[in-house]
Design a protein around this motif. Structure first.
Motif, mmCIF file in Angstrom:
data_model
loop_
_atom_site.group_PDB
_atom_site.id
_atom_site.type_symbol
_atom_site.label_atom_id
_atom_site.label_comp_id
_atom_site.label_asym_id
_atom_site.label_seq_id
_atom_site.Cartn_x
_atom_site.Cartn_y
_atom_site.Cartn_z
ATOM 1 N N HIS A 559 14.079 42.801 -58.660
ATOM 2 C CA HIS A 559 14.667 43.033 -59.980
ATOM 3 C C HIS A 559 13.791 43.840 -60.932
ATOM 4 O O HIS A 559 14.267 44.245 -61.995
ATOM 5 C CB HIS A 559 15.003 41.691 -60.655
ATOM 6 N N SER A 560 12.540 44.089 -60.586
ATOM 7 C CA SER A 560 11.620 44.707 -61.543
ATOM 8 C C SER A 560 11.069 46.036 -61.041
ATOM 9 O O SER A 560 10.899 46.235 -59.833
ATOM 10 C CB SER A 560 10.444 43.753 -61.845
ATOM 11 N N GLU A 589 22.355 48.101 -57.372
ATOM 12 C CA GLU A 589 20.892 48.283 -57.395
ATOM 13 C C GLU A 589 20.461 48.712 -58.796
ATOM 14 O O GLU A 589 20.430 49.894 -59.131
ATOM 15 C CB GLU A 589 20.440 49.302 -56.353
ATOM 16 N N TYR A 591 17.445 47.751 -61.885
ATOM 17 C CA TYR A 591 16.148 47.121 -62.082
ATOM 18 C C TYR A 591 15.794 47.076 -63.558
ATOM 19 O O TYR A 591 16.198 47.945 -64.339
ATOM 20 C CB TYR A 591 15.055 47.881 -61.323
ATOM 21 N N THR A 615 8.200 50.494 -57.373
ATOM 22 C CA THR A 615 9.062 49.400 -56.938
ATOM 23 C C THR A 615 8.388 48.622 -55.813
ATOM 24 O O THR A 615 7.502 49.148 -55.131
ATOM 25 C CB THR A 615 10.428 49.931 -56.460
ATOM 26 N N LYS A 617 10.591 47.096 -53.603
ATOM 27 C CA LYS A 617 11.838 46.869 -52.860
ATOM 28 C C LYS A 617 11.520 46.496 -51.404
ATOM 29 O O LYS A 617 10.884 47.270 -50.683
ATOM 30 C CB LYS A 617 12.684 48.138 -52.925
#
Length: 799
Positions: A559-560, A589, A591, A615, A617
């Motif tokens: 999420h960040s 998607e 963030y 990211t 991810k």
């Protein structure tokens, strides 16, 4: 008659040893530089011209446009579809070959190494002239697991070039598959844009040709062979029409998914032989050795400068020395010699001197060629001089140099009045404006190159010492393609058992770039970095707002994101924390920005810092492992890293590099030019100074009686030195006044290529000027002091 001319010429050279050495040395240096540059330029323009079908080979390229249908940039890359589809639809296209570069792991015994290779279509050897030592060029790349090696690679792998039928193990996914050697090719010529050691068949994935979206995938080169009499403009129109018709449905889908991508690109053909020196459509993705014609222009200009200075020396010294040959000329005229004969005599002397200098220059070229190859990134050999074009070029160079340096002196010397010369009434023509102008010109050229060298040195120092915004010292970058977060965590746990290892972090390999939406609609293009929570602390990148990724927040990976200051500025955010970045082309998607890092130079200083996003991810794999080691423990740390990596990943090749060395390699071109300019400046100032020394010797000889009288009347050594040096230093000052403004303008234009650059202040120009004056003064003063301390009685008696 001609025999007499040459006997006289040899006697004059022998009688005037200093003059002869100065002229021969200066000319040979100038000729050697010209020869090296001719070799370089000849190699540049000869690229890819050894192919038998070169005149009918073209590359498919595109011209892209912005929303206002204004040309933006040209793209030399294509995908899988363009070659087969255009070949099928355009009768003038006889055949095509797609070339894709890749790296593959090769297993030999227990050793695994990563090799770069090319994947090509089976028609490769029918389009390009790469002779085979063994194997069938028509069928050697037809089977999926066939391979072609060069003679050199075959010897490296098997110890012999007789390797047809042998097998090698190449990685496919997680296993190694045997590939059979079907042919051995001669080593690629060094002047080839296509260079390979290993060739594999290019396999088109199943379903690729039916998927229209592949029209918008660009990652390889497509080269085509056209009919000899074909109209290129007509072919360009045909392939464009085919593209528009075939891609229309896919373009609609792409625009609906990602937004309007603007006008379609325009397809056209680029001549294959133009690729090497093309700035807009360079050699890449399977083609190599991209160059810039500007390099040839600059090097040719430098060689011309040096050769011109050497010719100026010859003219100046010959004219200045003519006073000592005045009686010889007078006697020749009295006994019946006419002006035409005298011109031939002096031209003969010029040709003889140039011939000696030419032979010496060839020896110099042979000696310095390894150094020149290193500077120019070439593998030139003296044997290249044997080509017909180069031999013709060198003969022309010899003739032009001999005529240029000998014609004017011959005209001046042959017009002396015999009566004046025999009765010592001859005075060398007036103020000698031409001689002075030539001295000014050569020192202006030398001063320009010295200033240019100082500026290039200063810019290089700036590029290699500027604070990058992070700490790259003692950081080892280990290649680890396809590494997962769990594998990285396990590697960190094992490698940090050594006290020599302080931190470990992961990062994606290479440079990733993508786009996303902010503020609802605004789209931003940015550098896309996949990292873990240790990356920012390891490199000591400052977090200026918010926080770094943290293990205490498991949701950070899904999420960040972190962004840099340039991203914030591009997005127009006043308060970036909590803002949303929307990767709208991937479902759900989005963030949240949790931190902002300070701008740092993640690319070279030749590129401006742009928006950057970080990211964690989980689906993204790492390509690099960054390991921070303790200072002074390099050997032990590297051994531990290697052992740990090979124990954990036995099927992956191990390779590493220090991060600071990677950064330095970004400026290899500047480093090469720094050395080239330094050598050029040293040569020009050296040739100028030996010419100035020769002029000072002749000037002192002419003023021997004057010096003796001055000393008898009470002049000190300092006064005599100043008197003899003053006129020469005035000329050097005039040269500086001319060269400094020109150097300032040229340097300013060159520095515009760098977004981060020095501001060349007056200090650089002042230091260069002082250096030039000091060198000139030291050159002239040596002879002046020698004349000033001589016994005046002896000088007057000789008169």
């Amino acid at each position: 008659m001609f025999r007499n001319y040459f006997k006289t010429a040899f006697r004059n050279l022998k009688r005037n040893k200093i003059y002869s050495v100065i002229n021969i040395l200066g000319l040979s240096l100038g000729l050697a530089c010209a020869m090296l540059i001719i070799l370089y330029v000849n190699d540049e323009v000869s690229y890819d011209r050894f192919h038998e079908k070169k005149d009918h080979l073209y590359r498919i390229v595109t011209q892209n446009y912005n929303a206002d249908t204004i040309p933006e940039h040209k793209d030399p890359n294509t995908g899988f579809l363009q070659g087969p589809v255009f070949h099928a639809g355009v009768p003038e296209i006889k055949s095509y070959v797609r070339i894709q570069s890749s790296n593959t792991d090769i297993k030999k015994g227990t050793d695994i190494t990563s090799k770069s290779l090319l994947r090509v279509d089976p028609e490769f050897f029918s389009l390009f002239t790469f002779p085979l030592l063994s194997g069938n060029p028509e069928t050697c790349l037809e089977q999926p697991h066939s391979m072609v090696l060069t003679e050199e690679e075959a010897k490296n792998q098997f110890g012999t070039s007789d390797a047809v039928g042998k097998t090698m193990l190449l990685r496919e996914n997680d296993s190694f598959i045997p590939y059979t050697v079907t042919a051995i090719a001669k080593n690629c010529p060094q002047n080839s844009s296509i260079k390979f050691n290993i060739l594999l068949p290019l396999i088109t994935p199943e379903g690729t040709m039916q998927n229209g979206e592949n029209w918008f995938s660009f990652f390889l080169n497509t080269l085509v062979l056209i009919e000899p009499e074909a109209d290129i403009s007509l072919i360009n129109d045909k392939i464009q029409n085919i593209y528009l018709a075939e891609s229309s449905e896919a373009a609609k889908i792409i625009n609906e998914r990602y937004g309007d991508s603007g006008p379609p690109p325009s397809y056209f053909l680029q001549p294959f032989t133009n690729i090497h020196l093309s700035k807009e459509l360079p050699a890449q993705n399977g083609l190599s050795d991209s160059s810039n014609p500007v390099y040839s222009y600059i090097l040719s200009g430098i060689a011309l400068f040096i050769l011109l200075i050497a010719c100026i020396n010859f003219i100046n010294l010959t004219v200045a020395r003519s006073i000592k040959r005045a009686k010889e000329i007078g006697i020749r005229k009295v006994v019946g010699g006419n002006r035409k004969q005298l011109i031939f005599q002096f031209l003969g002397e010029s040709f003889l001197l140039c011939l000696i200098a030419f032979v010496l220059a060839l020896l110099m070229v042979q000696l310095v060629l390894p150094l020149f190859n290193d500077l120019a990134n070439k593998v030139l050999a003296i044997s290249y001089l044997l080509s017909f074009k180069l031999i013709t070029g060198y003969i022309l160079l010899f003739l032009i140099t001999a005529l240029l340096s000998g014609f004017y002196p011959a005209l001046v010397l042959s017009q002396y009045n015999p009566v004046e010369t025999l009765y010592n009434r001859f005075i060398l023509g007036g103020k000698n404006y031409l001689q002075k102008a030539l001295v000014v010109l050569q020192f202006a050229l030398a001063s320009f190159l010295i200033i240019a060298t100082f500026i290039i040195y200063s810019q290089f120092k700036f590029l290699t010492t500027k604070d990058l915004g992070y700490d790259d010292s003692n950081v080892v970058a280990v290649g680890a393609h396809g590494l997962s977060q769990k594998e990285l965590a396990l590697f960190r746990e094992k490698v940090t058992t050594s006290p020599d290892i302080t931190e470990v972090a992961g990062k994606n390999g290479g440079y990733w770039s993508t786009s996303a939406k902010v503020n609802g609609e605004k789209q931003i293009q940015f550098a896309y970095e996949t990292v873990d929570e240790s990356y920012i602390p390891l490199l000591k990148i400052k977090v200026v707002k918010g926080r770094n990724f943290s293990r205490e927040f498991p949701s950070d990976s899904t999420h960040s994101v972190l962004v840099n200051e340039s991203f914030v500025k591009e997005a127009g955010w006043k308060d970036p924390i909590g803002q949303v970045v929307d990767f709208w082309y991937n479902e759900n998607e989005k963030y949240t920005v949790t931190g902002v890092v300070k701008d740092h130079h993640y690319q070279s200083l030749s590129q401006k810092i742009g928006p950057q996003l970080f990211t964690m991810k989980p689906a993204n794999k790492f390509g690099l492992i960054l390991v921070k080691i303790k200072s002074g423990s390099t050997t032990a740390a590297l051994g531990h890293i290697k052992n740990t990596f090979q124990n954990m990943f036995p099927l992956h090749p191990y390779n590493y590099a220090f991060r600071d060395e990677i950064n330095l390699r970004r400026y290899q071109m500047e480093s090469k030019w720094k050395q080239i300019m330094l050598l050029s400046a040293v040569l020009t100032i050296f040739i100028s100074c030996i010419g100035l020394f020769g002029l000072s010797v002749l000037s002192t000889e002419k003023r021997t009686k004057e010096i003796g009288i001055r000393k008898i009347l009470g002049a000190s050594v300092n006064n005599v030195v100043i008197t003899l040096s003053r006129d020469f230093i005035k000329l050097v000052l005039i040269a500086l006044a001319l060269s400094v403004p020109v150097a300032w303008m040229v340097a300013g234009k060159w520095l515009q290529n760098y977004p981060y650059r020095i501001n060349p202040g007056w200090q650089i120009f002042a230091v260069a000027a002082v250096l030039v004056i000091f060198i000139a003064l030291a050159t002239v003063s040596f002879q002046a002091v020698k004349a000033a301390i001589a016994n005046p009685a002896r000088s007057l008696r000789t008169e």
